[in-house]
Motif scaffolding. Sequence first.
Motif, PDB file in Angstrom:
ATOM      1  N   PRO A  67       0.821  -1.213   0.000  1.00 41.97           N
ATOM      2  CA  PRO A  67       0.000   0.000   0.000  1.00 41.97           C
ATOM      3  C   PRO A  67       0.857   1.267   0.000  1.00 41.97           C
ATOM      4  CG  PRO A  67      -0.864  -1.597   1.573  1.00 41.97           C
ATOM      5  CD  PRO A  67       0.451  -2.140   1.093  1.00 41.97           C
ATOM      6  N   GLY A  68       0.490   2.201  -0.876  1.00 40.15           N
ATOM      7  CA  GLY A  68       1.181   3.477  -0.963  1.00 40.15           C
ATOM      8  C   GLY A  68       2.343   3.518  -1.929  1.00 40.15           C
ATOM      9  N   GLU A  69       2.729   2.378  -2.500  1.00 40.68           N
ATOM     10  CA  GLU A  69       3.866   2.351  -3.418  1.00 40.68           C
ATOM     11  C   GLU A  69       3.455   2.213  -4.880  1.00 40.68           C
ATOM     12  OE1 GLU A  69       7.176   0.376  -0.375  1.00 40.68           O
ATOM     13  OE2 GLU A  69       6.322  -0.853  -1.998  1.00 40.68           O
ATOM     14  N   GLU A  70       2.167   1.963  -5.124  1.00 39.61           N
ATOM     15  CA  GLU A  70       1.730   1.603  -6.471  1.00 39.61           C
ATOM     16  C   GLU A  70       1.882   2.740  -7.486  1.00 39.61           C
ATOM     17  OE1 GLU A  70      -1.399   3.449  -4.203  1.00 39.61           O
ATOM     18  OE2 GLU A  70      -0.334   1.579  -3.759  1.00 39.61           O
ATOM     19  N   GLN A  71       1.535   3.980  -7.104  1.00 42.44           N
ATOM     20  CA  GLN A  71       1.604   5.091  -8.052  1.00 42.44           C
ATOM     21  C   GLN A  71       3.056   5.440  -8.378  1.00 42.44           C
ATOM     22  OE1 GLN A  71      -1.066   5.916  -9.579  1.00 42.44           O
ATOM     23  NE2 GLN A  71      -2.539   4.952  -8.184  1.00 42.44           N
ATOM     24  N   ASP A  72       3.904   5.397  -7.370  1.00 39.78           N
ATOM     25  CA  ASP A  72       5.322   5.673  -7.590  1.00 39.78           C
ATOM     26  C   ASP A  72       5.939   4.586  -8.471  1.00 39.78           C
ATOM     27  OD1 ASP A  72       7.781   6.861  -7.480  1.00 39.78           O
ATOM     28  OD2 ASP A  72       8.146   6.478  -5.358  1.00 39.78           O
ATOM     29  N   ALA A  73       5.518   3.347  -8.267  1.00 40.95           N
ATOM     30  CA  ALA A  73       6.023   2.254  -9.112  1.00 40.95           C
ATOM     31  C   ALA A  73       5.628   2.477 -10.565  1.00 40.95           C
ATOM     32  CB  ALA A  73       5.489   0.918  -8.608  1.00 40.95           C
ATOM     33  N   ALA A  74       4.394   2.892 -10.799  1.00 41.05           N
ATOM     34  CA  ALA A  74       3.948   3.163 -12.168  1.00 41.05           C
ATOM     35  C   ALA A  74       4.731   4.313 -12.778  1.00 41.05           C
ATOM     36  CB  ALA A  74       2.453   3.469 -12.183  1.00 41.05           C
ATOM     37  N   MET A  75       5.017   5.356 -11.984  1.00 42.38           N
ATOM     38  CA  MET A  75       5.799   6.482 -12.491  1.00 42.38           C
ATOM     39  C   MET A  75       7.221   6.072 -12.819  1.00 42.38           C
ATOM     40  SD  MET A  75       5.999   9.540 -13.500  1.00 42.38           S
ATOM     41  CE  MET A  75       4.485  10.332 -12.936  1.00 42.38           C
ATOM     42  N   ARG A  76       7.791   5.212 -11.991  1.00 43.41           N
ATOM     43  CA  ARG A  76       9.154   4.748 -12.272  1.00 43.41           C
ATOM     44  C   ARG A  76       9.209   4.014 -13.614  1.00 43.41           C
ATOM     45  NH1 ARG A  76      11.875   2.785  -6.502  1.00 43.41           N
ATOM     46  NH2 ARG A  76      11.348   4.675  -5.339  1.00 43.41           N
ATOM     47  N   ALA A  97       0.903   0.709 -17.689  1.00 46.18           N
ATOM     48  CA  ALA A  97       0.466   0.092 -16.433  1.00 46.18           C
ATOM     49  C   ALA A  97      -1.053   0.229 -16.349  1.00 46.18           C
ATOM     50  CB  ALA A  97       1.136   0.762 -15.245  1.00 46.18           C
ATOM     51  N   ALA A  98      -1.750  -0.917 -16.380  1.00 48.94           N
ATOM     52  CA  ALA A  98      -3.211  -0.906 -16.464  1.00 48.94           C
ATOM     53  C   ALA A  98      -3.879  -0.745 -15.111  1.00 48.94           C
ATOM     54  CB  ALA A  98      -3.691  -2.206 -17.114  1.00 48.94           C
ATOM     55  N   GLY A  99      -3.147  -1.003 -14.016  1.00 45.06           N
ATOM     56  CA  GLY A  99      -3.746  -0.909 -12.696  1.00 45.06           C
ATOM     57  C   GLY A  99      -2.905  -1.664 -11.685  1.00 45.06           C
ATOM     58  N   TYR A 100      -3.429  -1.739 -10.471  1.00 43.83           N
ATOM     59  CA  TYR A 100      -2.647  -2.356  -9.408  1.00 43.83           C
ATOM     60  C   TYR A 100      -3.553  -3.089  -8.428  1.00 43.83           C
ATOM     61  CZ  TYR A 100      -4.308   1.336  -6.258  1.00 43.83           C
ATOM     62  OH  TYR A 100      -5.096   2.157  -5.502  1.00 43.83           O
ATOM     63  N   LEU A 101      -2.932  -3.998  -7.687  1.00 45.21           N
ATOM     64  CA  LEU A 101      -3.564  -4.667  -6.555  1.00 45.21           C
ATOM     65  C   LEU A 101      -2.603  -4.550  -5.381  1.00 45.21           C
ATOM     66  CD1 LEU A 101      -6.044  -6.685  -5.832  1.00 45.21           C
ATOM     67  CD2 LEU A 101      -4.247  -8.426  -5.888  1.00 45.21           C
ATOM     68  N   THR A 102      -3.062  -4.074  -4.244  1.00 48.83           N
ATOM     69  CA  THR A 102      -2.197  -4.018  -3.067  1.00 48.83           C
ATOM     70  C   THR A 102      -2.413  -5.256  -2.204  1.00 48.83           C
ATOM     71  OG1 THR A 102      -3.830  -2.711  -1.851  1.00 48.83           O
ATOM     72  CG2 THR A 102      -2.098  -1.512  -3.009  1.00 48.83           C
ATOM     73  N   VAL A 103      -1.370  -5.621  -1.482  1.00 48.28           N
ATOM     74  CA  VAL A 103      -1.384  -6.821  -0.646  1.00 48.28           C
ATOM     75  C   VAL A 103      -1.282  -6.386   0.813  1.00 48.28           C
ATOM     76  CG1 VAL A 103      -0.217  -8.995  -0.148  1.00 48.28           C
ATOM     77  CG2 VAL A 103      -0.290  -8.123  -2.494  1.00 48.28           C
ATOM     78  N   ASP A 104      -2.026  -7.042   1.686  1.00 50.18           N
ATOM     79  CA  ASP A 104      -1.986  -6.714   3.105  1.00 50.18           C
ATOM     80  C   ASP A 104      -0.570  -6.850   3.661  1.00 50.18           C
ATOM     81  OD1 ASP A 104      -4.681  -6.279   3.037  1.00 50.18           O
ATOM     82  OD2 ASP A 104      -5.216  -8.268   3.817  1.00 50.18           O
ATOM     83  N   ALA A 105      -0.333  -6.194   4.791  1.00 48.02           N
ATOM     84  CA  ALA A 105       0.993  -6.211   5.404  1.00 48.02           C
ATOM     85  C   ALA A 105       1.471  -7.618   5.714  1.00 48.02           C
ATOM     86  CB  ALA A 105       0.983  -5.365   6.673  1.00 48.02           C
ATOM     87  N   ASP A 106       0.541  -8.532   5.969  1.00 50.45           N
ATOM     88  CA  ASP A 106       0.931  -9.915   6.269  1.00 50.45           C
ATOM     89  C   ASP A 106       1.058 -10.767   5.006  1.00 50.45           C
ATOM     90  OD1 ASP A 106      -1.694 -10.185   5.505  1.00 50.45           O
ATOM     91  OD2 ASP A 106      -2.366 -11.191   7.347  1.00 50.45           O
ATOM     92  N   GLY A 107       0.942 -10.116   3.822  1.00 51.79           N
ATOM     93  CA  GLY A 107       1.114 -10.830   2.564  1.00 51.79           C
ATOM     94  C   GLY A 107      -0.119 -11.559   2.085  1.00 51.79           C
ATOM     95  N   THR A 108      -1.265 -11.268   2.656  1.00 50.47           N
ATOM     96  CA  THR A 108      -2.499 -11.968   2.288  1.00 50.47           C
ATOM     97  C   THR A 108      -3.125 -11.369   1.032  1.00 50.47           C
ATOM     98  OG1 THR A 108      -2.937 -12.461   4.608  1.00 50.47           O
ATOM     99  CG2 THR A 108      -4.787 -12.655   3.062  1.00 50.47           C
ATOM    100  N   PHE A 109      -3.369 -12.234   0.044  1.00 47.22           N
ATOM    101  CA  PHE A 109      -4.080 -11.829  -1.165  1.00 47.22           C
ATOM    102  C   PHE A 109      -5.584 -11.970  -0.944  1.00 47.22           C
ATOM    103  CE2 PHE A 109       0.077 -12.483  -2.954  1.00 47.22           C
ATOM    104  CZ  PHE A 109       0.131 -11.646  -4.068  1.00 47.22           C
TER     105      PHE A 109
END
Length: 460
Positions: free
Chosen positions: A319-328, A337-349
């Motif tokens: 969470p919070g890194e997806e937009q910066d990753a797309a810009m990079r 980059a068509a979109g993103y999915l964030t993963v919980d802190a414990d790695g749960t999908f």
Amino acid sequence: MILEQYYIECLSHASYMIGDESTGRAIVVDPRRDIAEYLEDAARYGMTIEGVVNTHFHADFVSGHLELLEATGAWIGFGETADTDYPIRRLRHGEHLTLGEVDIEILSTPGHTWESISLLVRENSNAAPSAVLTGDSLFIGDVGRPDLANLGDGTNTDLARAMYRTVHETLLTLPDEVTVMPAHGAGSSCGKNLSTELTSTIGEQRRTNPSVQPMSEDAFVALVTDGQPAVPEYFSTDVALNKSNRALLEQDRRIPELSPGELRSEMDSGTRVLDARTPEDFAAGHLRGSVNVGFDGRFAETGGMVADIGERIVLIANPGEEQDAAMRLARIGSDNAAGYLTVDADGTFPGALADLVRPALRTTVSELEELLDMDAVTLIDIRNPGERDFGVIDGAQSIPLAQLRSQLADLPRNKPIVVHCAGGWRSSVAASLLRADGIENVSDLVGGYTAWAERAAESN
């Protein structure tokens, strides 16, 4: 005089703004595509950006000259031998750009590319030079490699000989106190021994830089053409983009969050999935077919190694890194980059994707030793050529990460495959790339060659 440096770690890239406070006139040198920082600083200093200079056709990123042209109307300058699809100001050796009091002298410095220039900056036309913006000619600790992605009508040896003359007949003739401000730092594929320092001086480089010490031209050519990092395939694409009237980057672009169903649909249609989490998190559980390119490393450059420029991409991110990753990715021209999915802190999908989640295979040093003793594994070393000078694991096949995609079809598949790098970040990229290509029994070496060498030292 205003002289600002803008450095981004992900690409080891430095760009600059030079301005004159007395007139409010400025130029930007070697800009990236996301130009907000230049515009904000220009406004803060009361400057008008009237020109954009590229020291050469960059290969590792898409330059922001067209974005700045659109935003400011600035002219675009290149060395006089440059050839582009858009109007440019051809900058000749010895020409002076005057911003008012501030004076900028153009130096022709071929060697990395033929059109390469450096900018010698003075507070006023009567002052001694205070800084030189060297592009990819003189680095801190090295010189620019002959650019294999942009050779033009010549060979890498021809470029290396040109660099020898650039170093010894132009740059090293400058006063010792002149500040050296290059376009790249440590980690860049544009050289092999770049320092983590972002500036230096001519005198310090004269004393400490191994590549500029007194030597014959032939010895210099051998030095700068040997052991260089492998060239990512996307470099030639970015050179072409930097010469062309390409699409502009939408400065406030944001990619959407995808639902599990939308993500599954993208995967079914063949969209490349890049997982930007750490190798450890990826190993604990990831989506089948995804490729691990950690956000904490050289995300943009490595993303360009595993996905074609223009290829449709979906991101898995913290969470919070997806937009910066797309810009990079956009900085190297990968805009799809068509979109993103964030993963919980414990790695749960999300539960709707549970059937696609699996752990990654990993191999420890002791396990690799047993496999090698039984001749039961194909070992692939994905480090760059110069890294192998520090030691190799007997029996390893050398395929630098930048060349791995082009050699997938030739890999032996009759044994399990283990890949290793220096520490484990790149090997997670490589192993996941091979699995995404359908080679299932692939693992990466935990700790990389560093762990192997430490184990060997303990045994002795």
